[in-house]
Structures are given as structure tokens and as C-alpha cells.
Write a protein that holds these residues in place. Structure first.
Motif, short mmCIF file in Angstrom:
data_model
loop_
_atom_site.label_atom_id
_atom_site.label_comp_id
_atom_site.label_asym_id
_atom_site.label_seq_id
_atom_site.Cartn_x
_atom_site.Cartn_y
_atom_site.Cartn_z
N ARG A 44 0.81 -1.22 0.00
CA ARG A 44 0.00 0.00 0.00
C ARG A 44 0.85 1.28 0.00
O ARG A 44 0.38 2.34 -0.36
N ALA A 45 2.12 1.16 0.40
CA ALA A 45 2.99 2.33 0.49
C ALA A 45 4.00 2.39 -0.65
O ALA A 45 4.88 3.25 -0.65
N GLN A 46 3.89 1.50 -1.63
CA GLN A 46 4.88 1.45 -2.70
C GLN A 46 4.55 2.34 -3.90
O GLN A 46 5.40 2.58 -4.73
N SER A 47 3.34 2.84 -3.98
CA SER A 47 2.95 3.60 -5.17
C SER A 47 3.19 5.10 -5.06
O SER A 47 3.08 5.82 -6.03
N SER A 48 3.54 5.56 -3.87
CA SER A 48 3.78 6.99 -3.66
C SER A 48 5.07 7.17 -2.87
O SER A 48 5.26 6.54 -1.82
N VAL A 49 5.94 8.04 -3.36
CA VAL A 49 7.24 8.26 -2.74
C VAL A 49 7.47 9.75 -2.51
O VAL A 49 7.21 10.57 -3.39
N ALA A 50 7.95 10.07 -1.32
CA ALA A 50 8.36 11.44 -0.99
C ALA A 50 9.86 11.41 -0.72
O ALA A 50 10.37 10.45 -0.15
N THR A 98 4.75 10.58 8.08
CA THR A 98 4.66 10.16 6.69
C THR A 98 3.19 9.89 6.39
O THR A 98 2.54 9.16 7.14
N PRO A 99 2.65 10.47 5.31
CA PRO A 99 1.24 10.22 5.00
C PRO A 99 0.95 8.75 4.75
O PRO A 99 1.81 8.00 4.28
N ALA A 100 -0.26 8.34 5.08
CA ALA A 100 -0.67 6.96 4.83
C ALA A 100 -0.54 6.65 3.35
O ALA A 100 -0.78 7.50 2.50
N GLY A 101 -0.13 5.45 3.04
CA GLY A 101 -0.03 5.02 1.65
C GLY A 101 1.18 5.54 0.91
O GLY A 101 1.19 5.57 -0.31
N SER A 102 2.22 5.95 1.64
CA SER A 102 3.41 6.44 0.95
C SER A 102 4.68 6.02 1.69
O SER A 102 4.64 5.61 2.84
N THR A 103 5.79 6.14 0.98
CA THR A 103 7.11 5.88 1.54
C THR A 103 7.90 7.18 1.52
O THR A 103 7.96 7.85 0.49
N ARG A 144 5.29 7.38 11.10
CA ARG A 144 6.68 7.40 10.64
C ARG A 144 7.35 6.09 11.04
O ARG A 144 8.28 6.06 11.83
N THR A 145 6.88 5.01 10.47
CA THR A 145 7.40 3.69 10.79
C THR A 145 8.66 3.43 9.97
O THR A 145 8.60 3.38 8.74
#
Length: 185
Positions: A44-50, A98-103, A144-145
Motif C-alpha cells: 500500500r505504500a509502494q505507489s507513492s514516494v516522498a 509520513t502520510p498513509a499510503g506512501s514511503t 513514521r514507521t
């Protein structure tokens, strides 16, 4: 009057030489402290990157081309994320969460030598070698895991001449390696 045509083998020689020279264009990423296991980034966190790029020490940030390096890294990660079908956001400062659904990737640049492709073309081997040595911490949201850290380094070689990978190509290679790590590769 017939003019002799050059042999096709003579035409292949320059083409082969050009291909051999272009092999040096790619940047190889070294991972001196690559962890033995993959980062544990949930799907779920692989499609958005900051991305945040900061200096590991004050001397790095004082360099006259520090902002150029940060901008080049922003552009490199944007291109790599687009090619991988990921959303991308560049952040000037490190967020508290870190927003939900992102890395979130927090890069700490330990050392670098910024060289533009134009400098290499204009001055050739006299410009020296470009290199980047950085650590990256990866976090997933919500919150922020932490999911792991990686070290990345790359450098050019003056013997490759104008075809050696300058900073922009090196950062593109590192960015692609980071996205591969996020995807579990």
C-alpha cells in the motif's frame, strides 16, 4: 565513371566504436552496506514516494553547488518515479509524519562532487570525477514507521572521457535503485 563504394565492414567499425564508447554512459550504483534482507515496505505504500535530501554535516551544505545537487536529485527521482508509475513529491524539509499510503526517503548526503554534463563536454577529463556518497532512511505511513536504511554511492571515471556518467546520470541510477529497494528488489 563508377566510384568505388566503401566496404560495409568499414562502415561497421565506426558504429561499433561509438557503441563501445557509449557503454560508459551508465552509472553503476555501489551499495557498500546493503542489507541482506529487503526493506519491509507494505504494498500500500509502494505507489507513492516522498524525498528529502539533506546534508549529513554542515560542510556538505556549505558547498556552492549544494542546491544544484538537491535540484538534480529532485529531477532524477521525479523521472525514476514517473518511469516506475509512482507518484512523487519532493520535500524541502523532513516532515514529522509520513502520510498513509506512501514511503518517505530521507537522504543524507555524506560527500559528493557535482559535475554537470556540460562541464564534462566543455572541459573533458580535466573536470575530474563526479561522485555521490549517501545514506537513505526509509519510512512508511501513517505515522513514521522505519522500514530500513541503505547506503548508496557512485562515481565516474575520467578514463571514460566525455561519456562518463556525470552527477545527473548518477542520481538517476541511485533513484532507480531506491525505488527498486522500495519494491522489495
Amino acid at each position: 565513371m563508377n566510384t568505388p563504394r566503401p566496404s560495409s565492414s568499414w562502415l561497421r567499425l565506426p558504429a561499433l566504436a561509438l557503441c563501445a564508447a557509449l557503454v560508459g554512459c551508465a552509472a553503476n550504483v555501489e551499495r557498500p552496506t546493503a542489507a541482506s534482507q529487503a526493506l519491509q515496505v507494505p504494498a500500500r505504500a509502494q505507489s507513492s514516494v516522498a524525498l528529502v535530501v539533506r546534508a549529513a554535516n554542515p560542510e556538505v551544505a556549505k558547498s556552492s553547488d549544494w542546491q544544484a545537487l538537491r535540484g538534480a536529485w529532485r529531477d532524477a527521482m521525479a523521472g525514476a518515479a514517473s518511469a516506475a508509475g509512482k507518484q512523487f513529491q519532493y520535500l524541502d524539509a523532513e516532515p514529522q509524519t509520513t502520510p498513509a499510503g506512501s514511503t518517505l526517503v530521507v537522504v543524507q548526503v555524506k560527500d559528493y562532487r557535482y559535475l554537470s554534463t556540460g562541464a564534462r563536454y566543455g572541459l573533458g577529463v580535466m573536470t575530474g570525477n563526479a561522485y555521490v556518497n549517501a545514506d537513505a532512511a526509509f519510512y512508511v505511513g501513517p505515522g513514521r514507521t522505519p522500514v530500513g536504511t541503505r547506503s548508496y554511492s557512485t562515481s565516474s571515471s575520467a578514463w571514460q572521457g566525455i561519456f562518463s556518467a556525470m552527477t545527473d546520470k548518477q542520481l538517476s541510477s541511485i533513484s532507480s535503485a531506491m525505488l527498486k529497494d522500495i519494491d522489495g528488489g
